[in-house]
Scaffold this motif. Structure first.
Motif, PDB file in Angstrom:
ATOM      1  N   ILE A   1      -3.336   7.387   0.788  1.00 17.29           N
ATOM      2  CA  ILE A   1      -2.691   6.072   0.678  1.00 17.29           C
ATOM      3  C   ILE A   1      -1.467   6.013   1.590  1.00 17.29           C
ATOM      4  N   SER A   2      -0.735   7.125   1.666  1.00 14.99           N
ATOM      5  CA  SER A   2       0.447   7.183   2.530  1.00 14.99           C
ATOM      6  C   SER A   2       0.087   6.904   3.986  1.00 14.99           C
ATOM      7  N   ILE A   3      -0.978   7.550   4.468  1.00 17.36           N
ATOM      8  CA  ILE A   3      -1.402   7.371   5.860  1.00 17.36           C
ATOM      9  C   ILE A   3      -1.820   5.927   6.114  1.00 17.36           C
ATOM     10  N   THR A   4      -2.588   5.351   5.185  1.00 19.56           N
ATOM     11  CA  THR A   4      -3.060   3.965   5.339  1.00 19.56           C
ATOM     12  C   THR A   4      -1.892   2.991   5.427  1.00 19.56           C
ATOM     13  N   GLY A   5      -0.972   3.077   4.464  1.00 22.02           N
ATOM     14  CA  GLY A   5       0.182   2.181   4.465  1.00 22.02           C
ATOM     15  C   GLY A   5       1.078   2.408   5.662  1.00 22.02           C
TER      16      GLY A   5
ATOM     17  N   ILE B   1       0.843  -1.207   0.000  1.00 23.44           N
ATOM     18  CA  ILE B   1       0.000   0.000   0.000  1.00 23.44           C
ATOM     19  C   ILE B   1       0.870   1.246   0.000  1.00 23.44           C
ATOM     20  N   PHE B   2       1.911   1.230   0.835  1.00 19.20           N
ATOM     21  CA  PHE B   2       2.792   2.393   0.968  1.00 19.20           C
ATOM     22  C   PHE B   2       3.518   2.671  -0.345  1.00 19.20           C
TER      23      PHE B   2
ATOM     24  N   PHE C   1       3.188   5.790  -4.611  1.00 14.43           N
ATOM     25  CA  PHE C   1       4.064   6.373  -5.617  1.00 14.43           C
ATOM     26  C   PHE C   1       3.702   5.896  -7.022  1.00 14.43           C
ATOM     27  N   ILE C   2       3.173   4.691  -7.130  1.00 10.61           N
ATOM     28  CA  ILE C   2       2.687   4.230  -8.432  1.00 10.61           C
ATOM     29  C   ILE C   2       1.505   5.089  -8.859  1.00 10.61           C
ATOM     30  N   TYR C   3       0.593   5.335  -7.915  1.00 14.45           N
ATOM     31  CA  TYR C   3      -0.550   6.208  -8.185  1.00 14.45           C
ATOM     32  C   TYR C   3      -0.069   7.616  -8.528  1.00 14.45           C
TER      33      TYR C   3
END
Length: 218
Positions: free
Chosen positions: A166-170, A139-140, A144-146
């Motif tokens: 996404i950063s917070i989730t990962g 996820i983390f 960066f892919i996104y």
């Protein structure tokens, strides 16, 4: 075997650079009153990623190694989008391009304890813990892919709001993994990062409110 103080020292230095990139990005975003993607953010990311990749190898942690290998080349692409990469000396570009590949080759051919077989059978990391760490790192890294797909569509390096979500989730999942692994480097780095990610989200939505309330010329 290398001394733990050296290994953790290397890890803290790498995380220090990652924290520095976030501080630069945060400071410039606060100054601009909107989320920005500065050149130095990606330059520091590149150096820190190589160091954290080495740290992951020394810690025999495939979760750390895997995440850095993918992210490294996305940092590189963002420098290309910002027309910074082309200004580097040719030998530095060659060295940077080959560094992660050389690190992975090292894992497969080294006769030392820091090889892929020992990493996959690290007694300190259970299969269940590996699974949690892999999910968090996936996820983390996906952020960066996104971010790269989003930037390619807009033909410039951007940090969209979903990048921070996404950063917070990962990050939260990786913090849980690091707590079980008793890895202070990852714990402190991710906690600091989560604060900056949250602030960038606040900046983004504050900017949206300000734009909606701004008077329009008729």
């Amino acid at each position: 075997m290398l001394d733990d103080s050296f290994i953790f020292g290397l890890g803290f230095f790498a995380q220090g650079l990652f924290s520095a990139r976030l501080l630069v990005q945060w400071f410039l975003s606060e100054k601009a009153k909107k989320v920005v993607s500065p050149d130095l953010f990606w330059q520091l990311s590149l150096v820190a990623s190589i160091l954290l990749l080495i740290y992951g190898i020394l810690r025999k942690d495939l979760v750390i190694v895997g995440g850095q290998f993918v992210s490294f080349y996305i940092y590189l692409r963002n420098l290309q989008l910002k027309n910074v990469w082309q200004s580097f000396p040719w030998w530095l570009r060659v060295l940077a391009l080959s560094a992660p590949v050389l690190a992975i080759l090292f894992l497969f051919i080294t006769p030392t304890e820091y090889n892929i077989r020992d990493m996959m059978h690290n007694p300190l990391i259970t299969a269940q813990l590996y699974t949690v760490g892999a999910i968090g790192q996936f996820i983390f890294t996906f952020r960066f892919i996104y971010q790269l797909i989003y930037s390619e569509r807009h033909h410039e390096s951007l940090l969209p709001p979903m990048f921070w979500v996404i950063s917070i989730t990962g990050s939260l999942i990786i913090i849980g993994y690091a707590i079980v692994r008793r890895d202070p480097v990852i714990i402190l780095g991710q906690i600091f990062g989560t604060l900056i990610y949250s602030r960038n989200l606040i900046l983004y939505y504050t900017q949206r409110v300000r734009d909606r309330e701004a008077p329009t010329d008729e």
